[in-house]
Design an enzyme around this catalytic site. Structure first.
Site, PDB file in Angstrom:
ATOM      1  N   GLU A  43      -3.022  54.641  12.396  1.00 56.09           N
ATOM      2  CA  GLU A  43      -3.054  55.513  11.383  1.00 56.09           C
ATOM      3  C   GLU A  43      -2.527  54.490  10.024  1.00 56.09           C
ATOM      4  OE1 GLU A  43      -4.037  57.538  14.500  1.00 56.09           O
ATOM      5  OE2 GLU A  43      -1.991  56.667  14.212  1.00 56.09           O
ATOM      6  N   ASP A  92      -4.939  63.453  19.842  1.00 54.82           N
ATOM      7  CA  ASP A  92      -3.996  64.042  21.226  1.00 54.82           C
ATOM      8  C   ASP A  92      -3.917  65.508  20.882  1.00 54.82           C
ATOM      9  OD1 ASP A  92      -3.491  61.540  21.719  1.00 54.82           O
ATOM     10  OD2 ASP A  92      -1.839  61.409  20.846  1.00 54.82           O
ATOM     11  N   ASP A 145      -5.828  52.120  19.036  1.00 54.18           N
ATOM     12  CA  ASP A 145      -5.051  53.658  19.003  1.00 54.18           C
ATOM     13  C   ASP A 145      -3.966  53.018  17.764  1.00 54.18           C
ATOM     14  OD1 ASP A 145      -4.354  55.971  19.389  1.00 54.18           O
ATOM     15  OD2 ASP A 145      -3.442  55.330  21.464  1.00 54.18           O
TER      16      ASP A 145
END
Length: 818
Positions: A430, A503, A427
């Site tokens: 990015e 999300d 997670d």
């Protein structure tokens, strides 16, 4: 030195010879030309080198590379010098037996293969592509162009194509907008987009691949450029579609169809397919930020088993760690993680843990200490470490574009695997940084020896993180298949990981968005995808959660997940009737696992997408270009989720052919819309006539029971239909050595008989011996069944007119006769 005085009356050529060598200019900048876009001009030279052709206008150079008969790559070098060839998306580019030649006439050069032609127009360097019928499928609207980037070096690069009036566009990953991208302008820059909204862009992934569909001919464009890139599908100018990037090379692949399926298969030929997942990963997964302490984890898992709701995966979010330090455990909350994981495994649960890229700056923390000593963390241009705040506080970040760092990182999972962890969830990759959003542009990356700033590496950072995770797990777990899931990625990430859409929000709008996003991801090369069932943020009611479970049943990846500041949302959280309906659909998921697993094999081996929008079934029908609710899982099961509150029926479009209502076994003709009843306990599901739909008994987790027989649901058809069943050990890589069984079924019916033929390939032998065969929709009452070894009358016809019989698994031909 003698001083010479210039006489204005004296001719210049009368100056002393040595003075003629000097030219004094007061302001050298006067001759510097302004920065403007430059365009290719006139191709005046061509060279051939194997399967590469180089065209030049005297300064710029264009490479046309024949990859296959259906794939041609185009590269631009503004001043004739190409960058060193390297791609994270395309690990190895081999010419796949293409036949090609260079043709020339007074108007153009043409690189021609068996199936596609690349035309280079002589008067202006316009590039276009045509099929072998001479139909122009893709054409430049202006020549390729570029603009010097003074601040960073290199060039902004641009390509603009003609956009036809009825042309439609699909793909580009999980953009949260309409399935058809016509009229949209979109950006690729991996972004942590918490609670993203409809039409918000960009999101977590950058997949610079799209499919064009016009006049029933499809082609794809894969713009393999990792810099921030943008795409305009007739938004600014209805007659043009463009793609451009802030740096790197203008390098794109033209991928020919003519069918959308052909384009996706050819895209997978160069970027790879997803490896076969462990069979348990196709089960239901339960996650929350966070389940802790250990007692809470045990309560949740016991809740599944006590209520007889199947579940295979239980997730531990960041609170299992010691101060959010990766590869550690909080011994207050989890005093004996190895025993807990073993107990969960004994009850059929696989434990998946989260791992983020941010490593806390702490000299007493062994991971940080190793990374610091070996200079594994990213640095900025002036050699300062890249530091930013994420969950552990002040962090440094490994450079996953360095193969040495990837090997180190992969080895860090040794203890987690030894404890019994079965999967890893990457997670925040990015990469996300609190306050700053992401890394600054000047962060440097090793880039597998090709060096680059974060402008170049940003969009591949998450992909390279999950790559190192996957490769490390595969090494440590020996012959067992790892399960990985990543939030960020770039084209080719499917070789290493599954994904989810990030999300999302507990809303009906996000239920619709998730439906579109998973279809889009699937045809963009990322098949193992899903959404946070129920929404990550916000509060769903029981109806929304149940409708989401129903859609998730037919998502390749099925996981419920929620934020810590929301009410818990397990399948039983909303009481009855929701608990029973959720159980029914999760059980259906487990019944269908042999079919779902077989569609994965069709993806892995043949490059088929798993989820397929209606337009992929019937691309010639223009109205289908705008359908985005219905989809098929593989090619046999058509699903239309319920996407609005209070809805008890809805219009559903069925492609041409015959289809069976899964719940009633009623056969209906396709090629039209029909109103389908859909009370809360059901959603529209249809099975293609002629399908062989394999089914397992309901289990509480994959492998709970020995398979004693496989149910084969065979749906009558009066035309020939092929089906597949893939079987292997379900957790090893033995399939790479042909230790698998691929069964092909051919079903063909007439008014007085139904024939089922079975053939097999591979070296695996399943332990069960028999099929339980259900023949559905037979239009006549059978009198006998002819088998390989003769005739049998050992069958029954039940109250629903389903013909049932048991038969050995390795039959070659069955014939049911009137």
């Amino acid at each position: 030195m003698e001083e010479h005085i210039l006489d204005p009356e004296l001719p210049v050529n009368n100056l002393p010879e040595e003075e003629e060598e000097f030219h004094h200019v007061n302001n050298p900048a006067n001759d510097i030309k302004p920065i403007i876009k430059k365009y290719l001009t006139v191709p005046n030279h061509v060279e051939k080198a194997g399967n590469k052709f180089y065209f030049s206008d005297g300064d710029a150079k264009v490479e046309v590379y024949v990859v296959t008969d259906d794939i041609i790559r185009v590269r631009l070098a503004p001043h004739g010098v190409f960058l060193e060839e390297f791609s994270y998306a395309v690990p190895k580019l081999d010419m796949k037996g293409a036949s090609f030649e260079l043709l020339e006439n007074e108007f153009e050069f043409c690189v021609s293969t068996r199936n596609v032609n690349c035309h280079i127009r002589k008067k202006d360097f316009f590039i276009s592509f045509s099929d072998n019928f001479g139909h122009i499928t893709n054409a430049d609207a202006v020549p390729m162009h570029w603009e010097e980037n003074v601040k960073f070096g290199g060039y902004y690069v641009y390509c603009t194509k003609v956009c036809q009036p009825d042309e439609s566009f699909f793909g580009l990953g999980d953009k949260p907008t309409d399935l058809n991208l016509r009229g949209k302008r979109l950006k690729n820059w991996n972004t942590d987009a918490y609670s993203f909204a409809w039409n918000q862009d960009p999101l977590y992934r950058s997949i610079p691949f799209y499919i064009s569909l016009n006049e029933d001919i499809a082609h794809g464009i894969f713009f393999d450029n990792t810099f921030k890139s943008q795409f305009d599908f007739g938004g600014e100018n209805k007659a043009q579609t463009s793609f451009w990037a802030d740096g790197g090379e203008l390098q794109y692949y033209y991928i020919h169809g003519p069918h959308m399926m052909d384009v996706v298969k050819n895209y997978h030929l160069i970027t790879g397919t997803h490896p076969m997942p462990p069979l348990w990963a196709l089960g239901y997964h339960q996650c929350r930020w966070s389940y802790y302490p250990e007692a809470k984890v045990r309560v949740i898992t016991k809740g599944f088993r006590d209520r007889k709701i199947p579940c295979d995966g239980i997730y531990l979010d960041i609170d299992y760690m010691d101060g959010y330090r990766c590869f550690t455990w909080d011994r207050k909350y989890f005093p004996n993680p190895k025993k807990m994981i073993a107990d969960l495994a004994a009850d059929g649960f696989k434990t998946v843990v989260i791992i983020d890229p941010g490593i806390r700056v702490d000299d007493n923390y062994w991971v940080f200490k190793e990374g610091k000593e070996n200079r594994y963390f990213c640095r900025r241009s002036d050699d300062y470490f890249m530091e930013g705040h994420v969950w552990p506080g002040r962090c440094q970040f490994p450079d996953f574009t360095n193969p040495e760092v990837r090997t180190w990182w992969g080895g860090l999972f040794d203890e987690l695997v030894e404890m019994g962890v079965a999967g890893v969830w990457n997670d925040m990759n990015e990469p996300a940084v609190f306050g700053a959003g992401t890394f600054p542009d000047d962060v440097r990356h090793q880039y597998d020896g090709h060096r680059g700033s974060h402008r170049k590496a940003h969009n591949v950072y998450g992909m390279q993180m999950v790559r190192s995770t996957y490769e490390g797990l595969r090494t440590i777990m020996k012959n067992k298949r790892p399960f990985t899931i990543t939030r960020a990625g770039y084209s080719g990430v499917q070789r290493f990981s599954s994904v989810w859409t990030g999300d999302n929000v507990a809303s009906w709008e996000h239920l619709s968005l998730g439906n579109i996003q998973c279809q889009r991801l699937s045809i963009s090369g990322i098949p193992f995808c899903g959404t946070d069932i129920g929404g990550f943020s916000g509060e769903p009611d029981g109806e929304l959660f149940t409708r989401w479970i129903q859609m998730g049943t037919f998502s390749p990846f099925m996981r419920a997940h929620s934020a810590g500041d929301t009410k818990e949302r397990e399948p039983w959280s909303f009481g009855e009737p929701f608990t029973s309906i959720n159980r029914k659909f999760i059980e259906l998921r487990y019944r269908l696992i042999p079919y779902l697993y077989s569609t994965f094999w069709e993806h892995h081996r043949y490059g088929f997408p798993i989820l397929r929008p209606i337009v992929m079934q019937e691309q010639a029908v223009q109205t289908n270009h705008f359908r985005q609710d219905e989809f098929t899982y593989g090619d046999k099961i058509l699903v239309c989720p319920i996407l609005a509150p209070g809805q008890t029926s809805r219009r559903v479009y069925l492609p041409k052919g015959k289809w069976y209502n899964f719940w009633t076994n009623e056969m209906v003709d396709g090629g039209k819309e029909l109103e389908v009843s859909a009370p809360l306990e059901t959603i529209p599901v249809f099975i293609k006539a002629g399908s062989v739909l394999p089914e397992y008994p309901v289990m509480q987790y994959v492998g709970e029971k020995e398979i004693e027989e496989v149910i084969m649901n065979i749906y009558y058809s009066d035309y020939e239909v092929n089906s597949f069943l893939f079987e292997d050990y379900g957790e090893t890589f033995a399939y790479e050595q042909d230790i698998y069984l691929e069964k092909k079924f051919v079903v063909n019916g007439k008014n007085d008989r139904l024939t089922i033929q079975q053939s097999m390939e591979g070296l695996y032998t399943p332990r069960y011996e028999n099929y339980h065969i259900n023949i559905i929709g037979l239009p006549f009452k059978p009198s006998k069944i002819i088998t390989d070894n003769g005739e049998t009358k050992d069958f029954i016809i039940d109250a629903d007119k389903i013909v049932q019989l048991k038969f050995r698994k390795n039959f070659k031909k069955l014939e049911i006769v009137k």
